[in-house]
Design a protein around this motif. Sequence first.
Motif, short mmCIF file in Angstrom:
data_model
loop_
_atom_site.label_atom_id
_atom_site.label_comp_id
_atom_site.label_asym_id
_atom_site.label_seq_id
_atom_site.Cartn_x
_atom_site.Cartn_y
_atom_site.Cartn_z
N ASP A 65 49.00 64.11 19.98
CA ASP A 65 48.85 64.38 18.54
C ASP A 65 48.00 65.63 18.28
N LEU B 190 49.89 68.70 18.96
CA LEU B 190 51.06 68.92 18.11
C LEU B 190 50.71 69.46 16.74
N VAL B 191 49.48 69.26 16.30
CA VAL B 191 49.11 69.76 14.97
C VAL B 191 48.54 71.18 15.06
N MET B 192 48.58 71.76 16.24
CA MET B 192 48.07 73.12 16.39
C MET B 192 49.20 74.13 16.54
N PRO B 193 48.97 75.34 16.03
CA PRO B 193 50.07 76.31 15.97
C PRO B 193 50.31 77.05 17.28
N LYS C 181 60.79 64.86 21.51
CA LYS C 181 61.48 64.24 20.38
C LYS C 181 61.42 62.72 20.46
N TYR D 20 58.68 61.23 21.55
CA TYR D 20 57.26 60.88 21.52
C TYR D 20 56.99 59.93 20.37
N ASN E 218 48.27 54.42 18.15
CA ASN E 218 46.96 54.36 17.52
C ASN E 218 45.97 53.70 18.46
N MET F 274 43.05 52.73 20.63
CA MET F 274 41.66 53.13 20.83
C MET F 274 41.47 52.90 22.33
N SER G 89 50.11 55.66 9.02
CA SER G 89 49.89 56.66 10.07
C SER G 89 51.21 57.27 10.52
N LYS H 280 52.04 61.16 10.45
CA LYS H 280 52.44 61.84 11.68
C LYS H 280 53.77 62.57 11.50
N THR I 245 52.99 65.75 9.44
CA THR I 245 52.26 66.81 10.16
C THR I 245 53.04 67.34 11.37
N GLY I 246 54.26 66.82 11.57
CA GLY I 246 55.09 67.35 12.65
C GLY I 246 54.86 66.70 13.99
N ILE I 247 54.07 65.62 14.02
CA ILE I 247 53.81 64.94 15.29
C ILE I 247 55.02 64.09 15.69
N LEU I 248 55.58 63.40 14.73
CA LEU I 248 56.74 62.55 15.01
C LEU I 248 57.99 63.08 14.31
N PHE I 249 59.11 62.83 14.93
CA PHE I 249 60.40 63.19 14.33
C PHE I 249 60.90 62.01 13.50
N ARG J 58 57.17 73.55 13.24
CA ARG J 58 55.88 72.89 13.42
C ARG J 58 54.71 73.88 13.48
N ALA K 253 51.50 74.29 11.00
CA ALA K 253 50.14 74.05 11.49
C ALA K 253 49.12 75.01 10.87
N THR L 252 44.17 68.58 9.91
CA THR L 252 44.29 67.13 10.11
C THR L 252 43.01 66.57 10.71
N GLN M 7 40.38 57.97 14.15
CA GLN M 7 40.35 57.21 15.41
C GLN M 7 40.69 58.07 16.62
N LYS M 8 40.89 59.37 16.40
CA LYS M 8 41.24 60.21 17.54
C LYS M 8 40.45 61.50 17.49
#
Lengths: 264, 326
Positions: free
Chosen positions: A100, A103-106, A252, A254, A258, A260, B64, B68, B71-75, B92, B96, B101, B105-106
Motif C-alpha cells: 500500500d 502504491l500511493v507514491m508516484p 492487479k 493484489y 488490514n 496488524m 478501507s 484503497k 487511491t489506486g491501491i486496489l483495482f 496511479r 499520487a 494518504t 494502522q500502517k
Amino acid sequence: MLTEVKNNLKIMFLSLKYNLIRVMENRVSFLTSVSMMIFNNASFIIQWLTIFGLVKYIGSYTLNDVMLFWAISSGSYGLTNILFNGANKIPEYIENGKLDAYLVMPKNVLCHVITSSTEPSAWGDLIYGYIALIIFNFSIKNIFLYSLLIIIGALIYASFIIICNSFTFYFIRFSETSEILKDIFINGSLYPDVIFNRAIKIIFFTLIPCALASWIPVHLIIEFNIYHFIILILATIVLIIIAFCLFYRGLKNYTSSNLMEARS
Amino acid sequence: MKAIEVKNLSKTFKTKVKETGLKGSLKAIIKPKYNTKKAVNNISFSIEKGEIIAFIGPNGAGKSTTIKMLTGILFPTKGEINIMGINPQHNRKKLAYKIGTVFGQKEQLWIHLTPYDNFKFFGAIYDVPEQIINKRIAEYKEIFELDEFINTPVRSLSLGQRMICEIVASLIHEPSILFLDEPTIGLDPVIKEKIRVFIKRLNKEKKTTIFLTSHDVGDIEKLCKRVIIVNNGKIVLDDSMENLKYHYLNKKIVEAKMNTKINLTDVEGISIIKDKDYNLKLEVDLTKKNISDAIKLLNPDNIIDINISNIPLETIISSIYKGTKS
C-alpha cells in the motif's frame, strides 16, 4: 520518459543511501555479520582443495576456474542482496498488505520495493567474491570484467527472485516454494557446468537461469567472447522485462490487507 | 468543482473456505472451495473540492476497500472512479502527486530514519525542490512542535509523535486531497485535538479536500460537515451532519435528581432508562411529547437538579449501523 527514469534512479540511490545509513548505525553487528559471512564462504575452499588434491581437473576446469564460479556467484548474490534485498520481501509485502505504502507514491512500485531494503551480511559475500578473484585469478582485466559481470548476475538473480515471488499474488505462501527455487539457483551457480547432465543444463539455462548468472560469466572471464556477452546482455534484458510484466500483472490481483502485527 | 466522483463502484474478493481440522485442510488441498464476498457493492457518490467528509461504517463495511480503490491501491471489480479528472487505475503515478494518504494502522515512514530524513525522502519521491522541502519542514516543525523529536529515529517515537510525522510526510507535496484512514486510532485526547485543529486549518487555508474514515465520533463531529455511512458494502446514508442530527436527534435525555419518587412508567413518549433512588434518567421522544410537558410531569418543585442533553452522536451512528445490518 528520460526524466522519469532519472527520477526513479534518484529514488533508488536515495533508498540505497538510507539503507546504508541504517546498516552503519549498528556498527558491531554489521562488521560481525560481514566477517562471519566471509569466513563461512571461505570454508568451502577447503572442500575444493581436498577434491583437487585427488584429481587435477573436473571436466576441463582447474581449481582456479572452479573458484571463479564461487567468486562470480557470491559477488552477484552479495550485490543482489545489498542493492535489491527488497525483492526477497515481496511475498511479505503482498501477504501483509505492505505494498500500500509504495502504491500511493508516484514512483515505479517495483523499483521502489526492491531497493527498500538491504542485507548487511551480503557485503561479506561481495567482499569474498573479490578476495576469491584476487587470490585465484588476479588481473586488472579480470577485476574490471568481474565487476561488470556481477552487476549483470545481480540483475539476473534479482529478476529471478521477482519472478518467483510475484506468484505470491496468485498463490498464498508461495514464498516457501520461492525459497527452494532460490536455493536451487544458488547451488546451480556455485558448481561447474560439467557436472550436470543435459536436462539439468536446459533447466539452468531457462527456468532457473543460474547458468546465465554464473556459467556464462565464468566462461567470459576465462575466454572473452563478444557474441556470448551480447547474448548474456539480451537474456538479462528479457528476464528483467519478464520480471516487470509478471509483477505488474500480479499487482492487479493484489488484495491488500488490514493486518496488524500477527503470527505468520 | 468535483474532487472525487465515484459511479457504481464494486469490489469483490475471492476467499478460500475450509472445513475445520486437519481433514478439512486435506480436503482443501485436493478440492479447494472459494467464497466471493462483495466488499463494496455498487456505490456512487461525489465530493466537492474543499469538502471535509466522514466516510464511516462498522468494521468490515467496505470503508478501507473504498479508500484503497480511490487511491489506486486496489483495482475495482466494476465501476468508475474519477479523482480530479484522473482515473486511479490508469494513472496511479499522476494521481499520487495530487493526493496524500495516512493509514492509522500502517506505517509509511522508514522506522530507522529520523522524521527529518523521512520528510526529505518523501519530498524527493514527490519531486519537490529541495528549497521548498526545507521551507515546508520548517513550517510543520513550528505547527506541530517537532523540534523535540525531529532528529530521533522513528522507531523510538511515541504513537502520537509517529502519527504526526505520518501526517507531515503525507503533506510534504501539498496534495489537493488528503485521505485519512483512522488517523487518530490509539491516540491520547491532546494529540487527537492537535490533529483535528490542524486538519481544520489545512482545509480552511489550503482548501484541501479531506476524506476521513474514523471510528472516533469526536473526529467526525468536530471536523466533518457531511457524512457518508456505509454498511455491508453499500451506502446507507449520505447527508450533511446538520441533517443527520436534525433527523435523528428527535430524542432528548433528561437526567433529574428528585425530592420524592415519581412514577412515569406508562406515559406516552417517555421511556425510563434508569430509576434508582431519587435519580431518574428518561428518554423523551420529541415527536410525541415536548420537553416542557415532560418537565411538568416531573413537577418542577420536586426537582433538585436537572440536566437535558441530546442523544450522543455515537448512539445515533450505532443505531444506523444496527438498523442497516442485514
